[in-house]
Design an enzyme around this catalytic site. Structure first.
Site, PDB file in Angstrom:
ATOM      1  N   HIS A  18      10.059   8.691  22.458  1.00 47.50           N
ATOM      2  CA  HIS A  18      10.902   8.349  23.897  1.00 47.50           C
ATOM      3  C   HIS A  18      10.080   8.261  25.008  1.00 47.50           C
ATOM      4  CE1 HIS A  18      14.323  10.296  26.355  1.00 47.50           C
ATOM      5  NE2 HIS A  18      13.911   9.133  27.000  1.00 47.50           N
ATOM      6  N   HIS A  20      10.003   4.944  27.974  1.00 47.40           N
ATOM      7  CA  HIS A  20      10.345   3.671  28.443  1.00 47.40           C
ATOM      8  C   HIS A  20       9.154   2.669  28.827  1.00 47.40           C
ATOM      9  CE1 HIS A  20      14.711   5.130  28.686  1.00 47.40           C
ATOM     10  NE2 HIS A  20      13.789   6.393  28.823  1.00 47.40           N
ATOM     11  N   GLU A 201      21.235  14.546  29.007  1.00 38.63           N
ATOM     12  CA  GLU A 201      20.250  14.795  29.930  1.00 38.63           C
ATOM     13  C   GLU A 201      20.982  15.274  31.120  1.00 38.63           C
ATOM     14  OE1 GLU A 201      18.476  10.925  31.211  1.00 38.63           O
ATOM     15  OE2 GLU A 201      16.776  12.084  32.188  1.00 38.63           O
ATOM     16  N   ASP A 279       8.766  10.112  28.242  1.00 35.58           N
ATOM     17  CA  ASP A 279       9.813   9.406  29.030  1.00 35.58           C
ATOM     18  C   ASP A 279       9.380   8.373  29.782  1.00 35.58           C
ATOM     19  OD1 ASP A 279      12.624   9.041  29.669  1.00 35.58           O
ATOM     20  OD2 ASP A 279      13.052  10.725  30.690  1.00 35.58           O
ATOM     21  N   ASP A 280       8.959   8.647  31.128  1.00 35.40           N
ATOM     22  CA  ASP A 280       8.212   7.694  31.993  1.00 35.40           C
ATOM     23  C   ASP A 280       7.341   8.081  32.705  1.00 35.40           C
ATOM     24  OD1 ASP A 280      10.885   5.821  32.418  1.00 35.40           O
ATOM     25  OD2 ASP A 280      11.691   7.837  32.539  1.00 35.40           O
TER      26      ASP A 280
END
Ligand code: ADE
Ligand code: ZN
Length: 342
Positions: A18, A20, A201, A279-280
């Site tokens: 996961h 991005h 989320e 994630d980011d």
């Protein structure tokens, strides 16, 4: 927490499921690409941009994240961004990465789909050749846009279908339930893509249920709000549906107030299959190992948990049985190996 568990977390082989890719754009690279492409930014300096990373919820982050992505124009830009992430992930002992990309963020600005996917994909090929690190792409639909726009994106993407393995759903969750994308996911399923979706989320547990029952996803991205529904939590555990949890993201976006408040240990106790992801990473203060360390420090998790999480990351990956076994063997060899040698 002892130094030993930190070393184990840093050194153990792992998969990231996961991430991005646009969320791996560091402020320094945003400024370098802005200069290279003569794109004007709202921020005067790297420091000023970094200071803007004080998020109150998902939407406050997404506004800045989409602005950051506006510097990406050429295939080389997408390559450089992906290369930087893969280099960082390789240093964190990531052996396999499944990477989200958001084509609509780029095609809406007039960047060709080919520009975006070819740059990202070339970086994955180089990582495989250089480090024997495997990677795959998951194309996400932006859920704040319409299903019609998702269909149009799928149409643009199909000539490149050998370059991505799955379909995801991201962006603003509240008010955009999975069922809004029922028809386009049905088509993607028929086409044979792997399916995932962000759900639970910020949004309610019902979105996790409809992601499973209407979209037929194989993993849930985030999913931490399942604990508000005991029957759903039991179902996730029973059916061994993996959640791709992103601890630092959950703190930065105020899903939980602080890491000791994170429900990760409760989810483990409930028997849910979990993985740890970033994630980011450029926006949330850390890459995958930073996520592991922050989580283990706050929740006093053990070496056995580390081993289980490393195994889960490969078990939940969209790779063939032989590759899965090879990576699981790497995990076992690492944990059964000579501790003193670490
Ligand atoms: N896009 C990038 N990061 C995201 C997140 N954490 N949730 C939803 N959409 C995203
Ligand atoms: Zn995400």
């Amino acid at each position: 927490m002892t130094d030993n568990i930190h070393t184990i977390l840093r050194q153990m082989p792992k998969a990231e499921l996961h991430i991005h890719i646009e969320g791996s754009l560091e402020p320094e690279l945003i400024f370098a690409l802005a200069e290279r492409n003569r794109v004007e930014l709202k921020y005067a300096s790297v420091e000023e941009l970094r200071r803007a990373y004080a998020f109150t919820d998902l939407q406050s982050f997404l506004d800045i994240y989409y602005a950051g992505a506006s510097v990406l124009l050429t295939e080389q830009d997408f390559y450089d961004m992906t290369r930087a992430y893969l280099q960082r992930a390789h240093a964190d002992k990531v052996r396999h990465a499944e990477i989200f990309f958001d084509p609509q963020t780029h095609t809406e600005r007039g960047v060709e789909f080919a520009t975006c996917i070819n740059g990202i994909h070339r970086a994955l090929e180089d990582a495989k050749a250089q480090w024997d690190m495997s990677g795959a792409l998951i194309m996400c639909f932006l859920r704040h846009l319409s299903e019609e726009e998702a269909f149009a994106t799928l149409e643009l993407a199909l000539p490149y279908r050998d370059k991505f393995i799955g379909i995801g759903l991201d962006s603003s969750e509240r008010g955009h339930p999975p069922e809004k994308f029922a028809r386009v996911f049905a088509q993607c399923r028929e086409l044979g893509f792997h399916l995932v979706a962000h759900a639970g989320e910020e949004g309610p547990p019902a979105y996790i249920s409809t992601a499973l029952d209407v979209l037929h996803v194989e993993r849930i991205d985030h999913g931490v709000r399942c604990l508000d529904d005991a029957a759903l939590t039991q179902r996730l555990a029973r059916e061994k549906i993996a959640l791709t949890v992103c601890p630092l993201s959950n703190i930065k976006l105020r899903v939980f107030d602080c890491m000791p408040e994170h429900n990760f240990a409760k989810l483990l106790d409930a028997g849910v299959t979990l993985t740890v992801n970033s994630d980011d990473p450029a926006y949330f203060g850390g890459y995958i190992n930073d996520n592991f360390l922050a989580l283990f420090d706050a929740l006093s998790l053990t070496q056995e948990h580390a081993r289980q999480l490393a195994r889960n990351s490969f078990a939940a990956a969209f790779i063939d049985t032989a590759a899965k076994q090879k990576y699981l063997d790497e995990v076992d060899a690492f944990f059964d190996g000579d501790q003193a040698g670490r």
